[in-house]
Design a protein around this motif. Structure first.
Motif, PDB file in Angstrom:
ATOM      1  N   MET A   1      74.591  17.748  23.229  1.00 14.91           N
ATOM      2  CA  MET A   1      73.429  18.397  23.934  1.00 14.91           C
ATOM      3  C   MET A   1      73.743  18.430  25.362  1.00 14.91           C
ATOM      4  N   THR A   2      73.374  19.474  25.971  1.00 12.25           N
ATOM      5  CA  THR A   2      73.422  19.691  27.642  1.00 12.25           C
ATOM      6  C   THR A   2      72.525  18.840  28.401  1.00 12.25           C
ATOM      7  N   GLN A   3      72.869  18.613  29.349  1.00 10.19           N
ATOM      8  CA  GLN A   3      71.652  17.893  30.056  1.00 10.19           C
ATOM      9  C   GLN A   3      70.424  18.744  30.113  1.00 10.19           C
ATOM     10  N   ARG A   4      70.482  19.981  30.355  1.00  7.52           N
ATOM     11  CA  ARG A   4      68.971  20.542  30.145  1.00  7.52           C
ATOM     12  C   ARG A   4      68.197  20.369  28.887  1.00  7.52           C
ATOM     13  N   VAL A   5      69.120  20.187  27.831  1.00  5.73           N
ATOM     14  CA  VAL A   5      68.358  20.057  26.423  1.00  5.73           C
ATOM     15  C   VAL A   5      67.702  18.642  26.599  1.00  5.73           C
ATOM     16  N   GLU A   6      68.581  17.648  27.068  1.00  2.99           N
ATOM     17  CA  GLU A   6      68.285  16.271  26.989  1.00  2.99           C
ATOM     18  C   GLU A   6      66.945  16.049  27.845  1.00  2.99           C
ATOM     19  N   LEU A   7      66.917  16.747  29.065  1.00  2.22           N
ATOM     20  CA  LEU A   7      65.801  16.595  30.119  1.00  2.22           C
ATOM     21  C   LEU A   7      64.550  17.406  29.211  1.00  2.22           C
ATOM     22  N   ALA A   8      64.580  18.276  28.784  1.00  2.00           N
ATOM     23  CA  ALA A   8      63.559  18.768  28.238  1.00  2.00           C
ATOM     24  C   ALA A   8      63.014  18.016  26.983  1.00  2.00           C
ATOM     25  N   THR A   9      63.822  17.211  26.312  1.00  2.00           N
ATOM     26  CA  THR A   9      63.393  16.359  25.171  1.00  2.00           C
ATOM     27  C   THR A   9      62.786  15.225  25.700  1.00  2.00           C
ATOM     28  N   VAL A  10      63.246  14.588  26.851  1.00  2.00           N
ATOM     29  CA  VAL A  10      62.447  13.416  27.436  1.00  2.00           C
ATOM     30  C   VAL A  10      61.129  13.844  27.981  1.00  2.00           C
ATOM     31  N   MET A  11      60.977  15.141  28.754  1.00  2.00           N
ATOM     32  CA  MET A  11      59.765  15.734  29.157  1.00  2.00           C
ATOM     33  C   MET A  11      58.613  15.548  28.111  1.00  2.00           C
ATOM     34  N   ASP A  12      59.339  16.172  26.923  1.00  2.00           N
ATOM     35  CA  ASP A  12      58.520  16.482  25.726  1.00  2.00           C
ATOM     36  C   ASP A  12      58.144  14.886  25.058  1.00  2.00           C
ATOM     37  N   ARG A  13      58.983  13.993  25.316  1.00  2.00           N
ATOM     38  CA  ARG A  13      58.680  12.574  24.795  1.00  2.00           C
ATOM     39  C   ARG A  13      57.429  11.964  25.623  1.00  2.00           C
ATOM     40  N   LEU A  14      57.693  12.300  26.759  1.00  2.00           N
ATOM     41  CA  LEU A  14      56.725  11.777  27.875  1.00  2.00           C
ATOM     42  C   LEU A  14      55.174  12.576  27.593  1.00  2.00           C
ATOM     43  N   ALA A  15      55.456  13.700  27.528  1.00  2.00           N
ATOM     44  CA  ALA A  15      54.016  14.610  27.265  1.00  2.00           C
ATOM     45  C   ALA A  15      53.247  14.188  25.821  1.00  2.00           C
ATOM     46  N   VAL A  16      54.061  13.996  24.737  1.00  2.00           N
ATOM     47  CA  VAL A  16      53.584  13.679  23.340  1.00  2.00           C
ATOM     48  C   VAL A  16      52.910  12.425  23.584  1.00  2.00           C
ATOM     49  N   ASP A  17      53.754  11.480  24.456  1.00  2.00           N
ATOM     50  CA  ASP A  17      53.286  10.082  24.632  1.00  2.00           C
ATOM     51  C   ASP A  17      51.672   9.951  24.998  1.00  2.00           C
ATOM     52  N   GLU A  18      51.934  10.832  25.999  1.00  2.00           N
ATOM     53  CA  GLU A  18      50.565  10.976  27.042  1.00  2.00           C
ATOM     54  C   GLU A  18      49.222  11.432  26.247  1.00  2.00           C
ATOM     55  N   VAL A  19      49.565  12.209  25.169  1.00  2.00           N
ATOM     56  CA  VAL A  19      48.555  12.690  24.119  1.00  2.00           C
ATOM     57  C   VAL A  19      48.047  11.393  23.432  1.00  2.00           C
ATOM     58  N   VAL A  20      49.121  10.777  22.912  1.00  2.00           N
ATOM     59  CA  VAL A  20      48.602   9.574  22.194  1.00  2.00           C
ATOM     60  C   VAL A  20      47.590   8.559  22.969  1.00  2.00           C
ATOM     61  N   THR A  21      48.239   8.359  24.438  1.00  2.00           N
ATOM     62  CA  THR A  21      47.579   7.332  25.035  1.00  2.00           C
ATOM     63  C   THR A  21      46.313   7.885  25.481  1.00  2.00           C
ATOM     64  N   GLU A  22      46.007   9.391  25.728  1.00  2.00           N
ATOM     65  CA  GLU A  22      44.772   9.905  26.013  1.00  2.00           C
ATOM     66  C   GLU A  22      43.897   9.905  24.959  1.00  2.00           C
ATOM     67  N   TYR A  23      44.268   9.836  23.786  1.00  2.00           N
ATOM     68  CA  TYR A  23      43.591   9.742  22.562  1.00  2.00           C
ATOM     69  C   TYR A  23      43.021   8.340  22.463  1.00  2.00           C
ATOM     70  N   ALA A  24      43.667   7.469  22.633  1.00  2.00           N
ATOM     71  CA  ALA A  24      43.074   6.108  22.653  1.00  2.00           C
ATOM     72  C   ALA A  24      42.201   5.936  23.963  1.00  2.00           C
ATOM     73  N   VAL A  25      42.334   6.511  24.987  1.00  2.00           N
ATOM     74  CA  VAL A  25      41.404   6.196  26.196  1.00  2.00           C
ATOM     75  C   VAL A  25      40.157   7.133  25.966  1.00  2.00           C
ATOM     76  N   ALA A  26      40.051   8.279  25.221  1.00  2.00           N
ATOM     77  CA  ALA A  26      39.006   8.712  24.963  1.00  2.00           C
ATOM     78  C   ALA A  26      38.182   7.922  24.109  1.00  2.00           C
ATOM     79  N   VAL A  27      38.750   7.593  22.854  1.00  2.00           N
ATOM     80  CA  VAL A  27      37.766   6.954  21.983  1.00  2.00           C
ATOM     81  C   VAL A  27      37.478   5.606  22.686  1.00  2.00           C
ATOM     82  N   ASP A  28      38.255   4.799  23.179  1.00  2.00           N
ATOM     83  CA  ASP A  28      37.644   3.525  24.002  1.00  2.00           C
ATOM     84  C   ASP A  28      36.556   3.691  24.982  1.00  2.00           C
TER      85      ASP A  28
END
Length: 161
Positions: A1-28
Motif C-alpha cells: 500500500m502506498t502512503q496515500r492509500v493508507e492515509l485514505a484508509t485511516v481517514m475512512d476509519r475515523l469517519a466511520v467511527d464518527e458515524v457510530v458515535t453520532e448514532y449513540a449520541v443521537a439515541v441517548d
C-alpha cells in the motif's frame, strides 16, 4: 500500500467511527432528526432482537422517540469496534461493516430519586452497514443483537431490630 492509500484508509476509519458515535449520541440525547440524517436514503434498522421493530430510518426514529420516553436517562457505550471495508460494484471501497459490542444502562421515568442505579441495563452487539455517499458515510443498515438484559431487583427491607 502506498502512503496515500493508507492515509485514505485511516481517514475512512475515523469517519466511520464518527458515524457510530453520532448514532449513540443521537439515541441517548433523543435527537431523532440527527438520527434520521445518519442514514442513507434506503437505510433500515432492526431492533427486533431487543423487543423492538424493523423499518426504515423514519419509522425507527418514530418508534424510538416513543419508546425512549420511558427512559429519560440512557447512555450507550459502544466498544470493541471492528471495521471492515468492502467494494460496491467494483468501486473504490465505498462500503463498510462495523461489528461492535454495546452496554446500555437506562433509568425509568418517574423514579423517586432515592436510587442512582439504572433500572434497566442491556448489552449485545451492533452490526452496522455503511455506505460512502456524496454527503459522507451513512448507515444503510443497523441490526441490534441483544444478548442480555437486567432489570433492577427490589432491595430487601432492612431487618427490624
Amino acid at each position: 500500500m502506498t502512503q496515500r492509500v493508507e492515509l485514505a484508509t485511516v481517514m475512512d476509519r475515523l469517519a466511520v467511527d464518527e458515524v457510530v458515535t453520532e448514532y449513540a449520541v443521537a439515541v441517548d440525547d433523543g435527537d431523532w432528526e440527527a438520527y434520521r440524517q445518519l442514514f442513507a436514503p434506503d437505510g433500515r434498522a432492526d431492533y427486533r432482537s431487543a423487543g423492538g421493530v424493523e423499518g426504515d430510518a423514519g419509522q425507527i426514529a418514530g418508534w424510538l422517540s416513543q419508546t425512549m420516553e420511558l427512559f429519560p436517562m440512557r447512555q450507550h457505550l459502544i466498544v470493541n469496534r471492528r471495521v471492515r471495508f468492502g467494494l460496491l460494484e467494483q468501486d473504490r471501497g465505498d462500503t463498510a461493516r462495523v461489528r461492535a459490542d454495546y452496554v446500555n444502562p437506562m433509568r425509568f421515568a418517574g423514579r423517586d430519586g432515592g436510587s442512582t442505579e439504572p433500572d434497566f441495563v442491556c448489552g449485545g452487539r451492533y452490526d452496522f452497514g455503511l455506505l460512502r455517499t456524496d454527503d459522507g458515510w451513512r448507515l444503510r443498515e443497523v441490526v441490534v443483537q441483544e444478548k442480555w438484559r437486567r432489570t433492577a431487583q427490589p432491595r430487601p427491607e432492612p431487618a427490624a431490630r
